[in-house]
Scaffold this active site. Structure first.
Site, PDB file in Angstrom:
ATOM      1  N   ASN A  55      27.726  67.132 -20.366  1.00 49.85           N
ATOM      2  CA  ASN A  55      29.188  67.321 -20.343  1.00 49.85           C
ATOM      3  C   ASN A  55      29.818  66.626 -19.135  1.00 49.85           C
ATOM      4  O   ASN A  55      30.994  66.826 -18.847  1.00 49.85           O
ATOM      5  CB  ASN A  55      29.556  68.816 -20.348  1.00 49.85           C
ATOM      6  N   LEU A  84      25.061  74.560 -29.765  1.00 45.77           N
ATOM      7  CA  LEU A  84      25.027  73.117 -30.038  1.00 45.77           C
ATOM      8  C   LEU A  84      24.589  72.861 -31.479  1.00 45.77           C
ATOM      9  O   LEU A  84      23.414  73.037 -31.812  1.00 45.77           O
ATOM     10  CB  LEU A  84      24.046  72.442 -29.065  1.00 45.77           C
ATOM     11  N   SER A  98      21.781  70.909 -15.045  1.00 47.29           N
ATOM     12  CA  SER A  98      22.244  71.815 -13.988  1.00 47.29           C
ATOM     13  C   SER A  98      22.716  71.000 -12.799  1.00 47.29           C
ATOM     14  O   SER A  98      22.115  69.974 -12.467  1.00 47.29           O
ATOM     15  CB  SER A  98      21.130  72.752 -13.503  1.00 47.29           C
ATOM     16  N   GLY A 125      16.798  78.585 -28.020  1.00 46.24           N
ATOM     17  CA  GLY A 125      17.127  78.849 -29.427  1.00 46.24           C
ATOM     18  C   GLY A 125      16.830  77.636 -30.294  1.00 46.24           C
ATOM     19  O   GLY A 125      16.273  77.761 -31.400  1.00 46.24           O
ATOM     20  N   LYS A 128      13.068  77.217 -30.604  1.00 42.19           N
ATOM     21  CA  LYS A 128      12.517  78.247 -31.504  1.00 42.19           C
ATOM     22  C   LYS A 128      12.783  77.881 -32.963  1.00 42.19           C
ATOM     23  O   LYS A 128      11.887  77.923 -33.807  1.00 42.19           O
ATOM     24  CB  LYS A 128      13.153  79.593 -31.163  1.00 42.19           C
ATOM     25  N   TYR A 168      22.051  79.335  -7.382  1.00 31.58           N
ATOM     26  CA  TYR A 168      21.085  78.361  -7.896  1.00 31.58           C
ATOM     27  C   TYR A 168      19.694  78.989  -7.979  1.00 31.58           C
ATOM     28  O   TYR A 168      19.037  78.955  -9.019  1.00 31.58           O
ATOM     29  CB  TYR A 168      21.063  77.142  -6.978  1.00 31.58           C
ATOM     30  N   GLN A 185       7.571  86.652 -26.701  1.00 33.41           N
ATOM     31  CA  GLN A 185       8.086  87.301 -27.909  1.00 33.41           C
ATOM     32  C   GLN A 185       8.043  86.407 -29.137  1.00 33.41           C
ATOM     33  O   GLN A 185       7.876  86.886 -30.253  1.00 33.41           O
ATOM     34  CB  GLN A 185       9.517  87.760 -27.652  1.00 33.41           C
ATOM     35  N   ARG A 211      22.822  64.396  -1.809  1.00 34.98           N
ATOM     36  CA  ARG A 211      21.704  65.046  -1.151  1.00 34.98           C
ATOM     37  C   ARG A 211      21.388  64.282   0.132  1.00 34.98           C
ATOM     38  O   ARG A 211      21.930  63.218   0.389  1.00 34.98           O
ATOM     39  CB  ARG A 211      20.484  65.060  -2.087  1.00 34.98           C
TER      40      ARG A 211
END
Ligand code: UDP
Length: 336
Positions: A55, A84, A98, A125, A128, A168, A185, A211
């Protein structure tokens, strides 16, 4: 003009040996970022079909512009913390989205928390649903200010959840917990990388968000004072980007790494003061050093124990700091 990294891509491919992503479909979140764009480009060079999601919160269009004509590359502008819709069925999901610069923690703590919690959930998701392998790029920051150095993966960390880095550090710790929960799971094929300080061409260097390495280099090239925080005795261990990408790809693909969490970093520890002097020397700069207060909770030492990476991934970093710095200096020079 695009900075040419063809030689470096070749090196990564050679180092990967038999590991190949030919015809694999890979979803890379945060694919327009520093590491994400290197990842997309390396995967394309290795024959993969890459869908990049970003994004542009901290990623940059320039990092992926040159990939747009590649028919195996697809870009989706999307905030990964929201669902998404996907046409592709990935074999791999790499969750790399991130913000990561300490200077951003003050301004975007909520987005950072979301990328590593809600964003991880979206990525999990997708993995999976399609039975894909998932690689989560976590961080050495999960260790906080460590009491044990070199730090092995078994160390639980020394983190301040309510300090300036809490957004963070705790987000990444939570992200790791989510990944392990999905593994338990739903029996997902998961891999967690704890990435230590990494640098190289395309590392963010805009304004205050850079940085330490790009910041010192920019300051040196402009003849500005080099801003050393504290007395500069705090340490970091810097990994060149090609070593990092190779480590991540080994972790993502090798069977021995299934379910593992592995430090990916360089073991050569250096003080920030020595780094500053090295940058001045390598750039031939007349910059002086200027000392500023050490930010709150700035870890005093950081150096990984990479025994696990050596054993399971047959990986260790190869690029010496000076060589990587020279290349990063070339890139920063090419940007001006
Ligand atoms: N640092 C510094 N001067 C700067 C920027 C950073 O002395 O202008 C130090 C910082 O205090 C830290 C180290 O360099 O000890 C690495 O900082 P960076 O922002 O690269 O990331 P970190 O490793 O802290 O996540």
């Amino acid at each position: 003009m695009t900075f040419d990294i063809a030689e470096e891509l070749d090196t990564i491919r050679k180092n990967l040996g038999k590991i190949s992503f030919e015809d694999q479909r890979v979803l890379v979140t945060g694919g327009a970022g520093f590491l994400g764009s290197w990842m997309c480009q390396t995967l394309l060079a290795s024959g993969a079909h890459v869908t990049c999601v970003d994004n542009f919160a901290s990623g940059r269009k320039e990092n992926i512009q040159h990939l747009m004509d590649n028919e195996r590359f697809r870009f989706i502008e999307h905030d990964i913390t929201t669902p998404l819709p996907l046409e592709m069925r990935p074999d791999y999901v790499f969750h790399m989205a991130s913000r990561a610069s300490p200077f951003e923690f003050e301004h975007y703590p909520i987005q950072i928390l979301k990328a590593n919690t809600m964003g991880v959930l979206v990525a999990l998701g997708i993995a999976k649903k399609h039975g894909a392998k998932i690689l989560y790029t976590s961080t050495s920051e999960v260790y906080g200010n460590p009491d044990i150095v070199p730090t092995p993966e078994s160390y639980y960390g020394n983190v301040n959840p309510i300090g300036p880095r809490g957004c963070y550090d705790e987000a990444k710790r939570c992200g790791e917990a989510y990944v392990m929960a999905y593994r338990k799971q739903h029996n997902l094929d998961t891999r967690i990388a704890r990435i230590f300080n990494t640098y190289g061409p395309r590392i963010r260097m805009d304004g205050i968000y850079g940085r330490v390495i790009p910041r010192f280099i920019s300051q040196a090239l402009n003849g500005d004072p080099i801003t050393v925080f504290g007395d500069g005795s705090q340490t970091r261990s810097f990994t060149y980007v090609t070593d990092q990408i190779e480590g991540l790809l080994r972790l993502a693909s090798l069977d021995a790494a299934r379910g593992q969490v592995i430090n990916i970093g360089n073991v050569n520890e250096i003080t920030v003061l020595t780094l500053a002097k090295k940058v001045i020397k390598l750039t031939g700069s007349s910059s002086t050093l200027s000392f500023h207060p050490l930010p709150e909770d700035d870890p005093l030492r950081r150096r990984p124990d990479v025994t696990r990476a050596k054993q399971l991934l047959e990986w260790e970093p190869k690029v010496p700091l000076e060589k990587g710095l020279v290349r990063t200096i070339e890139w920063i020079r090419s940007c001006s």
